[in-house]
Structures are given as C-alpha cells and as structure tokens.
Design a protein around this motif. Sequence first.
Motif, PDB file in Angstrom:
ATOM      1  N   GLY A   1       1.651-100.171  23.833  1.00  0.00           N
ATOM      2  CA  GLY A   1       0.876 -99.456  24.843  1.00  0.00           C
ATOM      3  C   GLY A   1      -0.577 -99.890  24.913  1.00  0.00           C
ATOM      4  N   GLU A   2      -0.876-101.094  24.447  1.00  0.00           N
ATOM      5  CA  GLU A   2      -2.256-101.593  24.525  1.00  0.00           C
ATOM      6  C   GLU A   2      -2.763-101.511  25.963  1.00  0.00           C
ATOM      7  N   MET A   3      -4.000-101.075  26.117  1.00  0.00           N
ATOM      8  CA  MET A   3      -4.609-100.964  27.440  1.00  0.00           C
ATOM      9  C   MET A   3      -5.634-102.087  27.612  1.00  0.00           C
ATOM     10  N   VAL A   4      -5.468-102.827  28.709  1.00  0.00           N
ATOM     11  CA  VAL A   4      -6.400-103.909  29.023  1.00  0.00           C
ATOM     12  C   VAL A   4      -7.249-103.459  30.206  1.00  0.00           C
ATOM     13  N   PHE A   5      -8.529-103.234  29.941  1.00  0.00           N
ATOM     14  CA  PHE A   5      -9.423-102.797  31.019  1.00  0.00           C
ATOM     15  C   PHE A   5      -9.970-104.029  31.749  1.00  0.00           C
ATOM     16  N   PRO A   6     -10.068-103.968  33.072  1.00  0.00           N
ATOM     17  CA  PRO A   6     -10.527-105.142  33.824  1.00  0.00           C
ATOM     18  C   PRO A   6     -11.966-105.504  33.494  1.00  0.00           C
ATOM     19  N   ALA A   7     -12.179-106.748  33.100  1.00  0.00           N
ATOM     20  CA  ALA A   7     -13.525-107.229  32.815  1.00  0.00           C
ATOM     21  C   ALA A   7     -14.290-107.401  34.120  1.00  0.00           C
ATOM     22  N   LEU A   8     -15.605-107.429  34.023  1.00  0.00           N
ATOM     23  CA  LEU A   8     -16.445-107.628  35.193  1.00  0.00           C
ATOM     24  C   LEU A   8     -16.066-108.935  35.890  1.00  0.00           C
ATOM     25  N   GLY A   9     -15.848-108.859  37.181  1.00  0.00           N
ATOM     26  CA  GLY A   9     -15.484-110.043  37.948  1.00  0.00           C
ATOM     27  C   GLY A   9     -14.021-110.084  38.334  1.00  0.00           C
ATOM     28  N   PHE A  10     -13.176-109.310  37.643  1.00  0.00           N
ATOM     29  CA  PHE A  10     -11.760-109.303  37.985  1.00  0.00           C
ATOM     30  C   PHE A  10     -11.561-108.766  39.396  1.00  0.00           C
ATOM     31  N   ALA A  11     -10.680-109.415  40.156  1.00  0.00           N
ATOM     32  CA  ALA A  11     -10.347-108.960  41.495  1.00  0.00           C
ATOM     33  C   ALA A  11      -8.940-109.429  41.834  1.00  0.00           C
ATOM     34  N   PHE A  12      -8.277-108.665  42.689  1.00  0.00           N
ATOM     35  CA  PHE A  12      -6.882-108.929  43.059  1.00  0.00           C
ATOM     36  C   PHE A  12      -6.853-109.399  44.512  1.00  0.00           C
ATOM     37  N   ILE A  13      -6.308-110.597  44.724  1.00  0.00           N
ATOM     38  CA  ILE A  13      -6.233-111.183  46.059  1.00  0.00           C
ATOM     39  C   ILE A  13      -4.787-111.555  46.355  1.00  0.00           C
ATOM     40  N   ALA A  14      -4.341-111.290  47.567  1.00  0.00           N
ATOM     41  CA  ALA A  14      -2.976-111.620  47.970  1.00  0.00           C
ATOM     42  C   ALA A  14      -2.991-112.382  49.293  1.00  0.00           C
ATOM     43  N   THR A  15      -1.988-113.241  49.479  1.00  0.00           N
ATOM     44  CA  THR A  15      -1.803-113.902  50.771  1.00  0.00           C
ATOM     45  C   THR A  15      -0.358-113.725  51.206  1.00  0.00           C
ATOM     46  N   GLY A  16      -0.147-113.730  52.509  1.00  0.00           N
ATOM     47  CA  GLY A  16       1.206-113.602  53.032  1.00  0.00           C
ATOM     48  C   GLY A  16       1.269-114.024  54.485  1.00  0.00           C
ATOM     49  N   ASN A  17       2.454-114.404  54.913  1.00  0.00           N
ATOM     50  CA  ASN A  17       2.637-114.802  56.305  1.00  0.00           C
ATOM     51  C   ASN A  17       2.776-113.604  57.234  1.00  0.00           C
ATOM     52  N   THR A  18       3.061-112.443  56.660  1.00  0.00           N
ATOM     53  CA  THR A  18       3.104-111.211  57.440  1.00  0.00           C
ATOM     54  C   THR A  18       2.064-110.265  56.850  1.00  0.00           C
ATOM     55  N   ALA A  19       1.788-109.203  57.553  1.00  0.00           N
ATOM     56  CA  ALA A  19       0.801-108.230  57.069  1.00  0.00           C
ATOM     57  C   ALA A  19       1.443-107.166  56.199  1.00  0.00           C
ATOM     58  N   GLY A  20       2.600-107.510  55.618  1.00  0.00           N
ATOM     59  CA  GLY A  20       3.281-106.562  54.749  1.00  0.00           C
ATOM     60  C   GLY A  20       4.209-105.622  55.476  1.00  0.00           C
ATOM     61  N   SER A  21       4.309-105.788  56.796  1.00  0.00           N
ATOM     62  CA  SER A  21       5.160-104.887  57.584  1.00  0.00           C
ATOM     63  C   SER A  21       6.503-105.510  57.916  1.00  0.00           C
ATOM     64  N   GLY A  22       6.823-106.619  57.274  1.00  0.00           N
ATOM     65  CA  GLY A  22       8.093-107.278  57.536  1.00  0.00           C
ATOM     66  C   GLY A  22       7.973-108.283  58.668  1.00  0.00           C
ATOM     67  N   ASP A  23       8.979-109.132  58.792  1.00  0.00           N
ATOM     68  CA  ASP A  23       8.981-110.189  59.809  1.00  0.00           C
ATOM     69  C   ASP A  23       9.922-109.823  60.939  1.00  0.00           C
TER      70      ASP A  23
END
Length: 310
Positions: A161-183
Amino acid sequence: MTPKSFSIAKTFDLEGIPEKLTVRGYTERTSFVPAVDPAYRFRKELLSDLLAWHMLGGTEGLYLTGPTGSGKSTLITQAAARLNISVQRVTAHSRLETPELIGHYALVNGSMSFVDGPLTIAMRQGHWFLLDEIDLLDPATAAGLNGIVEGAPLVIPEKGGEMVFPALGFAFIATGNTAGSGDQTGLYQGTLRQNLAFLDRFWMVEVGYPTAEQETMILAQAAPTIPEEIRKGMISYAAEVRKLFLGGQIEVTLSTRTLVRWAKLAEFFRPMAAQGINPLHHALERALSFRAEPESRSALSEIVQRIFGG
C-alpha cells in the motif's frame, strides 16, 4: 532539477510575441527529455493552449484530440524538448491494465524487486506522463486513473500500500483520435467511449491539420530542392485526400508526417526521371498508396493525375 525561465519567442521561434513573456522549464536535460527536432514548427494557437495549461500548474489533465497524423503527440514532445521536461510516454491499447503503468516485480541481480512502471516514475520524479491513443483504453481501466489525473497519490498494493505522491512538475497528458465519446464515423476502429467522470478531469484541445500556409513552410524546410509549384500541388493533393478520408470515402489519409515523407522520397527519387519513371508518383506509392485498398488506390491515383498530370 534546477528551474529555468525560457523566453517563449526565442525558445519556440515565434514572431509577434513580447520578449518578456516566459515559460518555466529546467536547466538540465535528462535521458527522458525528448530530442529536439530543429525542423519542427510550432503552431501558435496550439502552443498557446499547451503553455497556458503548463503555466497554470498542469493540475488537471490535458487531452489533445484530432485526426491521425495531425501532430498531437509531437506538439507535446517538442515543447518538452525545448523546456528540458522529462516525458514518460505510453501507447494505450484495449488490453492495457493499470499494473503495466504502475510497475511489477521482476528478477533483478538474482532477487525479486519491484520495478516502477512509467506512471510511477513520472510521479516520483515530476515528469510529464503522456498516454497516446487513450480512446483505445478500456473505460474501466481509464476510470481507475481518475485520482491520478487530478493529483491524488498513487497507491501500490504490491508494496504494502505504498503511497507515491506526485512530485512537482508531474502532469497527465492524453491524446486520441476521438474526444472520448466514441467513433461514429467508422474511421478509427477499436476506439471506445470513455467514462464521463474521467473526461471531466481534462482540458480539451482540438488539434487539426496545419493550414496550407503552415504546411508550405514545413515542406520548404523538409524538401527545399522541390520546386515551389510542386510543393503547392502536394499540399492541394493532401487537402483532397483528407476530405475523402473525413467523408469516409477512403480508409487512408495523408497526414503532415506522410506529406513530408512523400516530399523527401520524391527528392531522393528525382534521378529516376531520366529512366522515364515519375518520381512524384513513385514516391507517393511508397509514402501512402501501397497501404490503401485497391478502390482507394484508384481514387488516389486519379487525384494525383489531375493535379500533376502523367
């Protein structure tokens, strides 16, 4: 890592931007910082969205959506390259599971040790985490990342159950061909409709193909020996192919990446003209046409004949 302020105008080679406007990055380059492509040209409107998100702390996710080959991932990696930001990049697929992102036990120097996955590394070290093709991800797996996207700590059950806290600078980026609403078009097989609660955690940025003017500059730099009129014809050809693709009439499209490949191959094959072989047609087959269905090949050939002749 030592923070550093970068001039936006100088760093990204943009005109019309006051010199005093800066963006934060780092002095040192690590092995995770993408390589700089000196030929890459930033589109001001897209870079503005990316830098606004970055300067506001990247505390929410960033989701870039757009057609294949429009430059979504390259925008991220080339911006990171110039700011010395480390990137952990993963391509999603329908069978990707959270443990692949978090890490696993493996035999290291004769004993079993836990090896951090790319998401864990990004959180520990303050990197950007780039998840490409996120709309191929199983929605249940994506929903399991809800807390991570908005900055919650990562829990590693395999390590008690180790907890990893996000260090300064961490960010989550995603790319996709659709906007997440399906094709709804049938152009992107395998994409899945994503959980609304997951999507609500992202800034959305739409990335289209560059304008004709922008692609003219890109081609001039990538293939300078090709005559200007030929380059203009290639860009017109790309526009027609994309229109057919977006209309569902053919299954392939001509991205900027493919356009540059075509131009470079055409340059390379120019001597073949002395043998009676059209280098433009020859290069196009290898850059695009050979991966199209027979009916689509006929359409592609008809367009190139109309624009360039025999």
